[in-house]
Write an enzyme that holds these catalytic residues in place. Structure first.
Site, PDB file in Angstrom:
ATOM      1  N   HIS A 199     110.027 116.626  23.682  1.00  8.93           N
ATOM      2  CA  HIS A 199     110.369 117.256  25.086  1.00  8.93           C
ATOM      3  C   HIS A 199     109.067 117.352  26.039  1.00  8.93           C
ATOM      4  O   HIS A 199     107.983 117.082  25.433  1.00  8.93           O
ATOM      5  CB  HIS A 199     111.063 118.562  24.831  1.00  8.93           C
ATOM      6  CG  HIS A 199     112.468 118.557  24.327  1.00  8.93           C
ATOM      7  ND1 HIS A 199     113.092 119.571  24.241  1.00  8.93           N
ATOM      8  CD2 HIS A 199     113.020 117.384  23.962  1.00  8.93           C
ATOM      9  CE1 HIS A 199     114.294 119.183  23.633  1.00  8.93           C
ATOM     10  NE2 HIS A 199     114.356 117.755  23.256  1.00  8.93           N
TER      11      HIS A 199
ATOM     12  N   ARG B 234     119.427  95.413  38.169  1.00 11.46           N
ATOM     13  CA  ARG B 234     118.607  94.480  38.267  1.00 11.46           C
ATOM     14  C   ARG B 234     117.351  94.709  39.204  1.00 11.46           C
ATOM     15  O   ARG B 234     117.599  95.605  39.953  1.00 11.46           O
ATOM     16  CB  ARG B 234     119.146  93.069  38.605  1.00 11.46           C
ATOM     17  CG  ARG B 234     120.282  92.684  37.794  1.00 11.46           C
ATOM     18  CD  ARG B 234     120.992  91.390  38.255  1.00 11.46           C
ATOM     19  NE  ARG B 234     121.697  91.555  39.632  1.00 11.46           N
ATOM     20  CZ  ARG B 234     122.857  91.929  39.489  1.00 11.46           C
ATOM     21  NH1 ARG B 234     123.579  92.788  38.723  1.00 11.46           N
ATOM     22  NH2 ARG B 234     123.665  92.155  40.658  1.00 11.46           N
TER      23      ARG B 234
ATOM     24  N   CYS C 146     111.073 123.913  21.384  1.00 14.63           N
ATOM     25  CA  CYS C 146     109.848 124.048  22.311  1.00 14.63           C
ATOM     26  C   CYS C 146     109.171 125.477  22.293  1.00 14.63           C
ATOM     27  O   CYS C 146     107.876 125.331  22.659  1.00 14.63           O
ATOM     28  CB  CYS C 146     110.065 123.597  23.721  1.00 14.63           C
ATOM     29  SG  CYS C 146     110.569 121.554  23.642  1.00 14.63           S
TER      30      CYS C 146
ATOM     31  N   TRP D 171     129.684  90.066  50.218  1.00 16.31           N
ATOM     32  CA  TRP D 171     128.756  91.261  50.685  1.00 16.31           C
ATOM     33  C   TRP D 171     128.901  91.511  52.001  1.00 16.31           C
ATOM     34  O   TRP D 171     128.962  90.724  53.131  1.00 16.31           O
ATOM     35  CB  TRP D 171     127.476  90.685  50.272  1.00 16.31           C
ATOM     36  CG  TRP D 171     126.912  90.108  49.132  1.00 16.31           C
ATOM     37  CD1 TRP D 171     126.686  88.993  48.480  1.00 16.31           C
ATOM     38  CD2 TRP D 171     127.113  91.144  47.887  1.00 16.31           C
ATOM     39  NE1 TRP D 171     126.484  88.884  47.144  1.00 16.31           N
ATOM     40  CE2 TRP D 171     126.937  90.061  46.812  1.00 16.31           C
ATOM     41  CE3 TRP D 171     127.471  92.507  47.552  1.00 16.31           C
ATOM     42  CZ2 TRP D 171     126.501  90.666  45.279  1.00 16.31           C
ATOM     43  CZ3 TRP D 171     127.144  92.737  46.351  1.00 16.31           C
ATOM     44  CH2 TRP D 171     127.147  92.057  45.139  1.00 16.31           C
TER      45      TRP D 171
ATOM     46  N   GLU E 183     107.385 119.643  27.297  1.00 13.68           N
ATOM     47  CA  GLU E 183     106.504 120.886  27.126  1.00 13.68           C
ATOM     48  C   GLU E 183     105.535 120.257  25.858  1.00 13.68           C
ATOM     49  O   GLU E 183     104.344 120.175  25.974  1.00 13.68           O
ATOM     50  CB  GLU E 183     107.153 122.019  26.834  1.00 13.68           C
ATOM     51  CG  GLU E 183     108.101 122.585  27.622  1.00 13.68           C
ATOM     52  CD  GLU E 183     109.713 122.222  27.620  1.00 13.68           C
ATOM     53  OE1 GLU E 183     110.286 122.839  27.586  1.00 13.68           O
ATOM     54  OE2 GLU E 183     109.669 120.843  27.141  1.00 13.68           O
TER      55      GLU E 183
ATOM     56  N   CYS F  87     113.569 124.798  25.284  1.00 16.19           N
ATOM     57  CA  CYS F  87     114.762 125.110  24.194  1.00 16.19           C
ATOM     58  C   CYS F  87     114.221 125.847  23.162  1.00 16.19           C
ATOM     59  O   CYS F  87     113.011 125.914  22.851  1.00 16.19           O
ATOM     60  CB  CYS F  87     115.083 123.827  23.453  1.00 16.19           C
ATOM     61  SG  CYS F  87     113.817 122.769  22.709  1.00 16.19           S
TER      62      CYS F  87
ATOM     63  N   GLY G 280     137.856  99.085  42.475  1.00 16.36           N
ATOM     64  CA  GLY G 280     138.136  99.018  43.936  1.00 16.36           C
ATOM     65  C   GLY G 280     138.594 100.077  44.484  1.00 16.36           C
ATOM     66  O   GLY G 280     138.516 100.950  44.066  1.00 16.36           O
TER      67      GLY G 280
END
Length: 345
Positions: A54, A212, A89, A175, A56, A80, A274
């Site tokens: 984590h 991408r 932690c 597009w 910390e 935690c 859609g």
């Protein structure tokens, strides 16, 4: 002693660390931490993924020596205090010798919300809570909803014309929005666990539904809803190198599907189309956030965005709050949170 301005400055540094993990830590939240002494940052850390240290722990480990007596740890989310994929932690912080902890937001997990703070205070540490809490909370809006409800945070995203269409005339490019808007949409995809579309989007557009242009990004799962299950087996989602991330669901309502995905630790879902799927999600009040790219054109295309039954009246229509507008090239990106009339929910 840190002033309120200094507290915000160092919490912003912790937030910058946390943002490095957005899209990579699910089903865990993205968390960042910085260790400071004499108003200087000694070490930084962020959570890199489920099962890894984590924020910390990474921060304290990077110091590679015992923290100075005046050291303070800034962390965006309550540490935690239970054993999960990693150890608690809170115990590591106490053992490190750090005596002051500044926390941005309380962990929303009902099982241990506030218990980490209590554990640190019982050990004699000075604990402050709520520095830049709003920013720390919104950073993990998907985790926050999922951990409380078991249902993923749902973002509706589309690119549409000024007349509310998702499509151009059949003979033209699919597009509507600019390349800049499409790059921005890839950044959004990189932050979610799953992308969801309807069968008609696969048939008409043959999309990849991948991230991408972002090296190191985690690819989202690709979810397709279909009544018939009859989809072209040559579609990219079935034939590319990410085919194992594709799942088709038949004869299931969106609400039930979201519950099923949440049970499989999917904390966030991006609905990309859609128009019928977007419309169903809106009518069923399943959308938590919208991100709409508005192109400066009228197309008269055949596919209407958010096409379903719609609101019974303007009074019962979903209203968008927390609106943010951003110009991207010639397009306008609109981001906000739908609110629904409670009497009709």
């Amino acid at each position: 002693m840190a002033t309120p301005n200094h507290n915000e400055r160092f919490m912003r540094a912790a937030l910058a660390e946390a943002r490095k993990g957005v899209g990579l830590t699910s089903p865990n939240p993205a968390v960042g931490a910085v260790l400071i002494s004499k108003n200087k940052i000694l070490a930084r850390g962020h959570h890199r993924g489920a099962g890894l240290p984590h924020a910390e722990i990474e921060c304290l480990t990077r110091l590679s020596r015992k923290p100075p007596k005046d050291a303070a740890l800034y962390v965006t989310l309550e540490p935690c205090c239970t054993v999960g994929r990693t150890g608690p932690c809170t115990d590591a912080i106490i053992e490190s010798g750090v005596r002051k902890v500044i926390i941005g937001a309380i962990d929303p997990n009902p099982k241990h919300s506030g218990r980490g703070i209590e554990r640190l205070r019982k050990a004699g540490l000075d604990v402050q809570v709520g520095v830049l809490s709003a920013e720390c909370i919104v950073l993990n809006e998907s985790y926050n909803k999922w951990i409380r409800s078991g249902i993923p945070f749902v973002i509706a995203k589309c690119g549409m014309s000024l007349d509310g269409r998702l499509t151009a005339p059949p003979s033209e490019s699919q597009w509507l929005t600019s390349p800049s808007s499409r790059r921005d949409a890839h950044r959004l995809r990189a932050t979610v666990d799953a992308v969801l579309v309807g069968a008609e989007t696969i048939r008409a557009d043959n999309p990849r539904l991948t991230v991408r242009g972002k090296p190191g990004a985690k690819q989202p799962r690709r979810i397709v809803v279909s009544r018939s299950g009859k989809l072209p087996r040559t579609a990219r989602i079935f034939t590319d190198r990410f085919a194992k991330f594709t799942t088709v669901y038949r004869d299931i309502g969106l609400r039930d599907l979201l519950r099923k995905l949440g049970a499989n630790e999917i904390t966030s879902v991006l609905i990309e189309g859609g128009g019928n799927v977007l419309g169903q999600a809106l009518d069923e009040r399943l959308i938590d956030k919208v991100q709409i790219y508005l192109a400066p054109m009228f197309t008269g295309g055949s596919t209407v965005a958010f096409a379903d039954a719609g609101a019974d009246s303007t009074q019962s229509a979903a209203r968008i709050t927390g609106i943010r507008y951003e110009r991207i090239g010639n397009d306008v990106c609109i981001v906000g949170y739908p609110t629904y009339e409670s009497s009709n929910s």
